[in-house]
Motif scaffolding. Structure first.
Motif, PDB file in Angstrom:
ATOM      1  N   HIS A 117       0.836  -1.200   0.000  1.00  0.00           N
ATOM      2  CA  HIS A 117       0.000   0.000   0.000  1.00  0.00           C
ATOM      3  C   HIS A 117       0.873   1.253   0.000  1.00  0.00           C
ATOM      4  O   HIS A 117       0.593   2.222  -0.730  1.00  0.00           O
ATOM      5  N   HIS A 118       1.935   1.247   0.783  1.00  0.00           N
ATOM      6  CA  HIS A 118       2.874   2.371   0.800  1.00  0.00           C
ATOM      7  C   HIS A 118       3.488   2.564  -0.589  1.00  0.00           C
ATOM      8  O   HIS A 118       3.626   3.700  -1.067  1.00  0.00           O
ATOM      9  N   GLY A 119       3.836   1.465  -1.245  1.00  0.00           N
ATOM     10  CA  GLY A 119       4.393   1.555  -2.598  1.00  0.00           C
ATOM     11  C   GLY A 119       3.413   2.169  -3.570  1.00  0.00           C
ATOM     12  O   GLY A 119       3.803   2.960  -4.446  1.00  0.00           O
ATOM     13  N   TYR A 120       2.140   1.844  -3.410  1.00  0.00           N
ATOM     14  CA  TYR A 120       1.115   2.438  -4.284  1.00  0.00           C
ATOM     15  C   TYR A 120       1.004   3.936  -4.037  1.00  0.00           C
ATOM     16  O   TYR A 120       0.874   4.727  -4.985  1.00  0.00           O
ATOM     17  N   GLN A 121       1.041   4.337  -2.769  1.00  0.00           N
ATOM     18  CA  GLN A 121       0.982   5.768  -2.473  1.00  0.00           C
ATOM     19  C   GLN A 121       2.184   6.505  -3.070  1.00  0.00           C
ATOM     20  O   GLN A 121       2.043   7.603  -3.618  1.00  0.00           O
ATOM     21  N   LEU A 122       3.367   5.905  -3.000  1.00  0.00           N
ATOM     22  CA  LEU A 122       4.540   6.501  -3.636  1.00  0.00           C
ATOM     23  C   LEU A 122       4.366   6.563  -5.153  1.00  0.00           C
ATOM     24  O   LEU A 122       4.731   7.553  -5.795  1.00  0.00           O
ATOM     25  N   PHE A 123       3.827   5.493  -5.712  1.00  0.00           N
ATOM     26  CA  PHE A 123       3.591   5.417  -7.155  1.00  0.00           C
ATOM     27  C   PHE A 123       2.721   6.586  -7.610  1.00  0.00           C
ATOM     28  O   PHE A 123       2.948   7.162  -8.687  1.00  0.00           O
ATOM     29  N   PRO A 136      15.604   6.556  -3.029  1.00  0.00           N
ATOM     30  CA  PRO A 136      16.292   5.700  -2.061  1.00  0.00           C
ATOM     31  C   PRO A 136      15.807   4.258  -2.190  1.00  0.00           C
ATOM     32  O   PRO A 136      14.706   3.996  -2.688  1.00  0.00           O
ATOM     33  N   ASN A 137      16.614   3.330  -1.706  1.00  0.00           N
ATOM     34  CA  ASN A 137      16.280   1.906  -1.837  1.00  0.00           C
ATOM     35  C   ASN A 137      14.920   1.585  -1.216  1.00  0.00           C
ATOM     36  O   ASN A 137      14.175   0.758  -1.748  1.00  0.00           O
ATOM     37  N   GLU A 138      14.589   2.234  -0.088  1.00  0.00           N
ATOM     38  CA  GLU A 138      13.321   1.938   0.575  1.00  0.00           C
ATOM     39  C   GLU A 138      12.141   2.246  -0.332  1.00  0.00           C
ATOM     40  O   GLU A 138      11.166   1.483  -0.388  1.00  0.00           O
ATOM     41  N   GLN A 139      12.206   3.348  -1.056  1.00  0.00           N
ATOM     42  CA  GLN A 139      11.111   3.702  -1.955  1.00  0.00           C
ATOM     43  C   GLN A 139      11.061   2.769  -3.164  1.00  0.00           C
ATOM     44  O   GLN A 139       9.979   2.379  -3.609  1.00  0.00           O
ATOM     45  N   VAL A 140      12.227   2.432  -3.697  1.00  0.00           N
ATOM     46  CA  VAL A 140      12.270   1.497  -4.829  1.00  0.00           C
ATOM     47  C   VAL A 140      11.673   0.158  -4.420  1.00  0.00           C
ATOM     48  O   VAL A 140      10.857  -0.435  -5.156  1.00  0.00           O
ATOM     49  N   ASP A 141      12.051  -0.330  -3.246  1.00  0.00           N
ATOM     50  CA  ASP A 141      11.532  -1.623  -2.774  1.00  0.00           C
ATOM     51  C   ASP A 141      10.021  -1.576  -2.591  1.00  0.00           C
ATOM     52  O   ASP A 141       9.311  -2.537  -2.937  1.00  0.00           O
ATOM     53  N   ALA A 142       9.515  -0.462  -2.063  1.00  0.00           N
ATOM     54  CA  ALA A 142       8.076  -0.352  -1.835  1.00  0.00           C
ATOM     55  C   ALA A 142       7.307  -0.303  -3.147  1.00  0.00           C
ATOM     56  O   ALA A 142       6.264  -0.956  -3.300  1.00  0.00           O
ATOM     57  N   ILE A 143       7.810   0.442  -4.127  1.00  0.00           N
ATOM     58  CA  ILE A 143       7.141   0.514  -5.431  1.00  0.00           C
ATOM     59  C   ILE A 143       7.177  -0.857  -6.105  1.00  0.00           C
ATOM     60  O   ILE A 143       6.185  -1.306  -6.696  1.00  0.00           O
ATOM     61  N   ALA A 144       8.320  -1.543  -6.018  1.00  0.00           N
ATOM     62  CA  ALA A 144       8.415  -2.888  -6.593  1.00  0.00           C
ATOM     63  C   ALA A 144       7.424  -3.836  -5.923  1.00  0.00           C
ATOM     64  O   ALA A 144       6.807  -4.684  -6.585  1.00  0.00           O
ATOM     65  N   ALA A 145       7.244  -3.694  -4.611  1.00  0.00           N
ATOM     66  CA  ALA A 145       6.274  -4.533  -3.900  1.00  0.00           C
ATOM     67  C   ALA A 145       4.866  -4.265  -4.416  1.00  0.00           C
ATOM     68  O   ALA A 145       4.078  -5.202  -4.635  1.00  0.00           O
TER      69      ALA A 145
END
Length: 313
Positions: free
Chosen positions: A201-207, A283-292
């Motif tokens: 869900h966090h990755g979607y919000q970043l997306f 940052p890696n955290e955002q990349v990982d979240a978007i990939a998730a």
């Protein structure tokens, strides 16, 4: 996949559950979202679907009998293949990476250049392209007419033997059935509280907040606009210019990415596109979240999750 990114801010969500039956986490309820679920395939004559499926896998549609539509579009895995670029009839590499045929019917244009409007036109162009099937429609039809069983199928469905219009209609009808509904994100959109995790869900919000959604939205999470590749910076190893934004449906299974298949890792593709399209070093955290989040866009075909395929070149 191009993974084009630009600028837009939207929001939404529902409660979710982490993998392996862990305690559900609290996420905001889903509101009106810029992504809509994939529908079920349209109704179609079962006989026509069966004929189209047969033709899709029939090497007699190629000049030398060495390939079929299914050679580059594996329906048993991701609707494409794992190759950076497939080979032409003469053995040379094709210009573009093969896109998945899954959900292609939901795109507003076809091909990376977006130069084809309908599935019928796409099938016709592929048959005639000397680098793809390398055939003439008349020669392909002559081979089909020599097969009593195939001729009988055409007669039953169309009231006549194989001809140009019926051939393209059967293939396109089958391709319209190749939709992959039922992915976890679509279930979340439909109110399934356990469908996605807090990280997804966090990755979607970043997306959305970073602007990916401005190019990748709608039912196919893309596939409905053109965009310039490399708005702020060139994408290493790819061409600059205007391309059709690809769908991100099943993107976690469709490596390698970009029009030339130059990147094999999803996280790396996200990093490169963020830099190229929105001038951001994520940052890696955002990349990982978007990939998730992108993992949740993997859908179902014939009761099974779409899967990746192994590269051959």
């Amino acid at each position: 996949m191009l993974l084009g990114l630009a600028l837009l801010l939207l929001c939404g969500g529902v409660s979710a559950q982490t993998p392996d039956g862990e305690t559900p986490v609290s996420v905001p309820p889903a509101a009106a979202e810029p992504i809509t679920p994939i529908p079920m395939p349209p109704p179609a004559d079962p006989l026509k679907l069966a004929l189209g499926e047969h033709l899709f896998a029939d090497p007699r549609l190629s000049r030398d009998g060495s390939r079929a539509c299914s050679s580059c579009h594996d329906i048993q895995t991701n609707g494409a293949d794992g190759n950076r670029r497939d080979t032409a009839v003469d053995g040379s590499l094709l210009e573009f990476n093969s896109s998945s045929v899954f959900n292609a019917a939901l795109n507003f244009r076809l091909n990376w250049k977006g130069n084809v409007r309908t599935l019928e036109q796409q099938a016709d162009a592929s048959l005639k392209n000397p680098n793809i099937m390398g055939d003439s429609v008349d020669e392909a039809l002559a081979r089909l007419k020599a097969d009593p069983g195939v001729t009988r199928q055409f007669q039953e469905i169309y009231g006549r033997g194989p001809d140009h219009t019926a051939l393209l209609d059967a293939i396109a009808t089958y391709e319209r059935s190749l939709l992959t509904p039922g992915g976890r994100f679509d279930r979340w959109l439909g109110g399934d509280n356990a469908a996605i995790t807090a990280e997804e869900h966090h990755g979607y919000q970043l997306f959305k907040s970073l602007g990916c959604i401005s190019c990748h939205q709608g039912v196919n999470v893309g596939g409905n606009i053109y965009e310039r590749s490399g708005i702020y910076h060139p994408v290493t190893g790819t061409m600059s210019g205007i391309l059709r934004v690809p769908s991100l449906r099943n993107v976690a299974t469709t490596a390698p990415y970009f029009h030339n298949g130059s990147v094999s890792d999803l996280n790396e593709a996200i990093r490169r596109m963020a830099n190229a399209q929105i001038d951001q070093i994520l940052p890696n955290e955002q990349v990982d979240a978007i990939a998730a989040f992108l993992q949740t866009l993997t859908g179902m075909y014939q009761g099974h999750l779409v899967t990746a395929t192994s590269p051959q070149n």
